[in-house]
Design a protein around this motif. Structure first.
Motif, PDB file in Angstrom:
ATOM      1  N   THR A  87      29.456  -1.829  22.391  1.00 57.16           N
ATOM      2  CA  THR A  87      30.328  -2.405  23.417  1.00 57.16           C
ATOM      3  C   THR A  87      31.614  -1.616  23.578  1.00 57.16           C
ATOM      4  O   THR A  87      32.064  -1.357  24.702  1.00 57.16           O
ATOM      5  CB  THR A  87      30.663  -3.864  23.067  1.00 57.16           C
ATOM      6  N   ALA A  88      32.218  -1.222  22.475  1.00 55.17           N
ATOM      7  CA  ALA A  88      33.467  -0.454  22.548  1.00 55.17           C
ATOM      8  C   ALA A  88      33.239   0.872  23.262  1.00 55.17           C
ATOM      9  O   ALA A  88      34.072   1.318  24.070  1.00 55.17           O
ATOM     10  CB  ALA A  88      34.023  -0.217  21.148  1.00 55.17           C
ATOM     11  N   PHE A  91      32.984   0.346  27.061  1.00 54.15           N
ATOM     12  CA  PHE A  91      34.282   0.177  27.721  1.00 54.15           C
ATOM     13  C   PHE A  91      35.083   1.473  27.741  1.00 54.15           C
ATOM     14  O   PHE A  91      35.848   1.720  28.681  1.00 54.15           O
ATOM     15  CB  PHE A  91      35.079  -0.948  27.063  1.00 54.15           C
ATOM     16  N   ASN A 135      35.400  -4.403  34.741  1.00 52.14           N
ATOM     17  CA  ASN A 135      35.125  -4.053  33.348  1.00 52.14           C
ATOM     18  C   ASN A 135      36.377  -3.585  32.606  1.00 52.14           C
ATOM     19  O   ASN A 135      36.400  -3.597  31.380  1.00 52.14           O
ATOM     20  CB  ASN A 135      34.045  -2.973  33.279  1.00 52.14           C
ATOM     21  N   PHE A 138      37.579  -6.905  31.327  1.00 54.53           N
ATOM     22  CA  PHE A 138      36.735  -7.350  30.215  1.00 54.53           C
ATOM     23  C   PHE A 138      36.932  -6.467  28.987  1.00 54.53           C
ATOM     24  O   PHE A 138      36.879  -6.947  27.848  1.00 54.53           O
ATOM     25  CB  PHE A 138      35.262  -7.356  30.638  1.00 54.53           C
ATOM     26  N   GLY A 139      37.171  -5.174  29.214  1.00 50.87           N
ATOM     27  CA  GLY A 139      37.440  -4.275  28.094  1.00 50.87           C
ATOM     28  C   GLY A 139      38.730  -4.647  27.387  1.00 50.87           C
ATOM     29  O   GLY A 139      38.795  -4.674  26.158  1.00 50.87           O
ATOM     30  N   SER A 141      40.096  -7.587  27.320  1.00 53.69           N
ATOM     31  CA  SER A 141      39.840  -8.856  26.621  1.00 53.69           C
ATOM     32  C   SER A 141      39.078  -8.616  25.319  1.00 53.69           C
ATOM     33  O   SER A 141      39.356  -9.253  24.293  1.00 53.69           O
ATOM     34  CB  SER A 141      39.043  -9.795  27.527  1.00 53.69           C
ATOM     35  N   PHE A 142      38.129  -7.695  25.370  1.00 54.16           N
ATOM     36  CA  PHE A 142      37.336  -7.350  24.178  1.00 54.16           C
ATOM     37  C   PHE A 142      38.243  -6.827  23.065  1.00 54.16           C
ATOM     38  O   PHE A 142      38.142  -7.250  21.913  1.00 54.16           O
ATOM     39  CB  PHE A 142      36.286  -6.298  24.561  1.00 54.16           C
ATOM     40  N   PHE A 143      39.154  -5.937  23.414  1.00 56.34           N
ATOM     41  CA  PHE A 143      40.019  -5.347  22.386  1.00 56.34           C
ATOM     42  C   PHE A 143      41.103  -6.314  21.914  1.00 56.34           C
ATOM     43  O   PHE A 143      41.564  -6.213  20.774  1.00 56.34           O
ATOM     44  CB  PHE A 143      40.609  -4.036  22.885  1.00 56.34           C
ATOM     45  N   ARG A 145      40.472  -9.476  21.428  1.00 56.50           N
ATOM     46  CA  ARG A 145      39.724 -10.244  20.409  1.00 56.50           C
ATOM     47  C   ARG A 145      39.552  -9.442  19.124  1.00 56.50           C
ATOM     48  O   ARG A 145      39.523 -10.016  18.026  1.00 56.50           O
ATOM     49  CB  ARG A 145      38.362 -10.662  20.960  1.00 56.50           C
ATOM     50  N   LYS A 146      39.437  -8.131  19.266  1.00 59.38           N
ATOM     51  CA  LYS A 146      39.283  -7.266  18.099  1.00 59.38           C
ATOM     52  C   LYS A 146      40.622  -6.999  17.401  1.00 59.38           C
ATOM     53  O   LYS A 146      40.656  -6.428  16.313  1.00 59.38           O
ATOM     54  CB  LYS A 146      38.663  -5.929  18.508  1.00 59.38           C
TER      55      LYS A 146
END
Length: 392
Positions: A87-88, A91, A135, A138-139, A141-143, A145-146
């Motif tokens: 996923t990373a 993105f 995206n 969303f990218g 948001s993904f980071f 959370r990480k």
């Protein structure tokens, strides 16, 4: 003769460079047509761009863009087919596409020798990139959370920055619902990185997200504070307090900022009580402000209000006892002996209760009880407190 030889060598090197460039572009195009090894096509182009002479070559950027776009399509297909995909990495491909597309568009928009601009690529590239743009959000948001707030910030900033990019001329992203939310998360990421400049960059846009406005104001206030801008810090606290008077953040910090200005602190407490007349915090804050203004009788009244509603609040007892002690100090010891003794008698149960509720607060209750027991001639109690004070 030497000058001619050097000129010939320069011409030869230039010819070899052009031939090598054409060869690598040809190899990259072969990879693109083959449907695989898109990463190799990309490397061929990035290797060419290491030579500063190639950095204005639009065709190199165009093939680089196409090679990364093909990688995006492959990764996106894996997601669609529910196959394993990093996923990373996906993105990172998205953000790389935006970086390349902005550079490619700037080259595409260069005027020719006649000063005319003939855009060849913008329309198609902008269409594709507008489809990829979500995206970026969303990218980010993904980071978030990480916990990788630096990367998260970069994604949200790129998402927001599309508003001003010439590539998207004719597109209106300003009214998108996610735009304000992206600014909020950028502000949050800047705050978490402890970088006040980044946290403040999109504050105005972030505050248009009404669902998170209170949090945005908090991050903005903390950022001004870290920059030692007291005026903006207090102004932001006021803004937050006026909009969210019941927030546990703005009121206590506003009171702290006025700890040496009791009149202003009292005004804040009064405004807070208009929002909630029964709040333990607001009632107590007013008792403190009145005590600091040496309005001891009024302070005592508000301390008693707190105690009646919240009998377990230790500091309210301390305030009340302190008010009585200060009233005693203001009386003439010759003319008002009985009244002074009465004040000490009134102060005693408050301070003793404070001692029970805050046993570790001897630095506060021991000196007060020492004065009370001394003035009331309570020898046994006085001796006990005297020993405690000597141990402090």
């Amino acid at each position: 003769m030497r000058i001619r030889t050097i000129s010939m060598m320069i011409a030869l090197f230039a010819t070899l460079s052009v031939c090598g460039q054409r060869k690598q572009i040809g190899e990259a195009r072969t990879y693109l047509k083959s449907g695989k090894n898109f990463d190799k096509a990309e490397k061929l182009m990035t290797d060419l761009l290491k030579d500063s002479a190639n950095r204005e070559n639009k065709r190199i950027y165009e093939i680089w863009f196409q090679s990364v776009q093909k990688q995006y399509d492959q990764a996106n297909e894996k997601f669609y087919m529910k196959k394993q995909q990093d996923t990373a990495q996906f993105f990172s491909i998205v953000r790389k596409l935006f970086t390349i597309s902005f550079r490619l568009d700037s080259l595409d928009a260069r005027p020719d020798k006649m000063g005319k601009v003939a855009l060849e690529l913008r329309k198609d590239v902008a269409r594709d990139m507008s489809g990829y743009r979500s995206n970026l959000f969303f990218g980010g948001s993904f980071f978030v959370r990480k916990g990788d707030f630096k990367k998260a910030y970069d994604y949200f900033e790129t998402y927001i920055d599309c508003r001003r990019q010439p590539l998207f001329t004719g597109y209106d992203f300003s009214q998108e619902p996610r735009m304000a939310e992206a600014a909020y998360w950028a502000t949050y990421s800047g705050y978490r990185m402890e970088d006040p400049i980044l946290a403040l960059r999109y504050r105005d846009l972030a505050m248009t997200d009404t669902t998170k406005r209170s949090w945005t104001l908090q991050y903005v206030a903390e950022s001004w504070k870290s920059l030692n801008d007291d005026s903006m810090y207090v102004a932001t606290l006021w803004q937050g307090f006026n909009e969210y008077p019941l927030s546990s953040y703005f009121f206590p910090r506003l009171m702290d900022s006025y700890q040496n200005q009791p009149e202003k602190a009292l005004a804040v407490a009064d405004q807070a009580l208009e929002a909630d007349s029964t709040s333990r915090l607001f009632l107590f804050a007013k008792s403190v402000a009145l005590l600091n203004l040496e309005k001891f009788a009024e302070s005592l009244d508000y301390s008693d209000r707190v105690i009646r509603r919240y009998p377990d609040m230790a500091e309210a007892y301390y305030n009340a006892g302190t008010a009585y002690l200060n009233i005693a100090l203001r009386m003439d010891p010759v003319r008002h002996k009985k009244q002074i003794r009465k004040m000490y008698q009134n102060a005693m149960p408050y301070m003793e209760k404070y001692r029970v509720l805050a046993p570790n607060g001897a630095q506060k209750w021991a000196p007060a009880l020492y004065r009370i027991y001394f003035n009331l001639n309570m020898g046994k109690q006085f001796d006990e407190i005297d020993k405690i004070l000597k141990r402090l």
